[in-house]
Design an enzyme around this catalytic site. Structure first.
Site, PDB file in Angstrom:
ATOM      1  CG  ASN A   6      -2.048   1.115   1.104  1.00 47.30           C
ATOM      2  OD1 ASN A   6      -2.484   1.622   2.126  1.00 47.30           O
ATOM      3  ND2 ASN A   6      -2.452   1.499  -0.079  1.00 47.30           N
ATOM      4  CB  CYS A   8       4.324   0.936  -5.179  1.00 49.65           C
ATOM      5  SG  CYS A   8       5.917   1.079  -4.352  1.00 49.65           S
ATOM      6  NE  ARG A   9       1.917  -3.577  -6.808  1.00 47.27           N
ATOM      7  CZ  ARG A   9       1.916  -4.867  -6.542  1.00 47.27           C
ATOM      8  NH1 ARG A   9       1.654  -5.726  -7.522  1.00 47.27           N
ATOM      9  NH2 ARG A   9       2.197  -5.330  -5.342  1.00 47.27           N
ATOM     10  CB  SER A  10      -3.267  -0.152  -3.655  1.00 54.70           C
ATOM     11  OG  SER A  10      -2.477  -0.079  -2.499  1.00 54.70           O
ATOM     12  CG  ASP A 116       5.902  -4.910  -6.157  1.00 56.88           C
ATOM     13  OD1 ASP A 116       6.129  -3.680  -6.170  1.00 56.88           O
ATOM     14  OD2 ASP A 116       5.919  -5.592  -5.131  1.00 56.88           O
TER      15      ASP A 116
HETATM   16  P1  4NP Z   1       3.223  -2.162  -3.462  1.00 54.25           P
HETATM   17  O1  4NP Z   1       4.804  -2.328  -3.586  1.00 54.25           O
HETATM   18  O2  4NP Z   1       2.682  -3.501  -3.033  1.00 54.25           O
HETATM   19  O3  4NP Z   1       2.814  -1.802  -4.858  1.00 54.25           O
HETATM   20  O4  4NP Z   1       2.982  -1.063  -2.444  1.00 54.25           O
HETATM   21  C1  4NP Z   1       5.629  -2.762  -2.544  1.00 54.25           C
HETATM   22  C2  4NP Z   1       5.928  -1.913  -1.509  1.00 54.25           C
HETATM   23  C3  4NP Z   1       6.787  -2.326  -0.504  1.00 54.25           C
HETATM   24  C4  4NP Z   1       7.338  -3.592  -0.545  1.00 54.25           C
HETATM   25  C5  4NP Z   1       7.014  -4.448  -1.590  1.00 54.25           C
HETATM   26  C6  4NP Z   1       6.164  -4.042  -2.579  1.00 54.25           C
HETATM   27  N1  4NP Z   1       8.232  -4.006   0.467  1.00 54.25           N
HETATM   28  O5  4NP Z   1       8.811  -5.107   0.353  1.00 54.25           O
HETATM   29  O6  4NP Z   1       8.396  -3.275   1.467  1.00 54.25           O
END
Ligand code: 4NP
Length: 143
Positions: A6, A8-10, A116
């Site tokens: 929560n 980057c993408r969402s 991702d």
């Molecule tokens: P999201 O991306 O799922 O699109 O917010 C990520 C953000 C953080 C992490 C992995 C994916 N992380 O490993 O902290």
């Protein structure tokens, strides 16, 4: 809108759909399947790509998806199949489970998952923006 962290993408998906809908009629929110970044703003690269497209997501704060979200929301749009499995495991009924959709199922493009971009550098974020914008345009016509 649900992704893993929560940040980057969402958050981008939330900002994009919010920019298209009537906020007095449609409530849009986002959450992560994990709470690692709970309380944090979106990743700076998501903030920057949104800003480039005239959308401000800087005030969003990360939170973890909770089972009660099934009661609060009609539609739970997940970014990838792992998100789907994680959220489906929290569903307590078939009607809960049917609320969960892969967001790109709404899009005619060949991708079925939003990749991702966390480890991708900057370019991945513009690509994610384009995938989400295209899907949200179609979602807008259906809700
Ligand atoms: P999201 O991306 O799922 O699109 O917010 C990520 C953000 C953080 C992490 C992995 C994916 N992380 O490993 O902290």
């Amino acid at each position: 809108m649900v992704c893993l962290g929560n940040i980057c993408r969402s958050p981008l998906a939330e900002g994009i759909l919010k920019s298209k809908v009537d906020g007095s009629k449609v409530f849009v929110d986002s959450a992560g399947t994990e709470g690692w970044h709970q309380g944090n703003p979106p990743d700076q690269r998501s903030i920057d790509v949104a800003k480039y497209h005239h959308i401000d997501i800087a005030n969003q704060r990360s939170r973890k998806f909770k089972a009660s979200d099934f009661n609060e929301f009609d539609l739970i749009l997940v970014m990838d199949k792992t998100n789907y499995i994680d959220i489906a495991s929290k569903a307590e009924s078939e009607s809960d489970r049917q609320k969960i959709k892969l967001i790109l199922d709404f899009s005619p493009n060949t991708y079925s998952e939003v990749p991702d971009p966390y480890y991708d550098g900057k370019n991945g974020f513009e690509f994610v923006y384009q995938l989400l914008d295209e899907a949200c345009e179609i979602i807008l016509s259906k809700i």
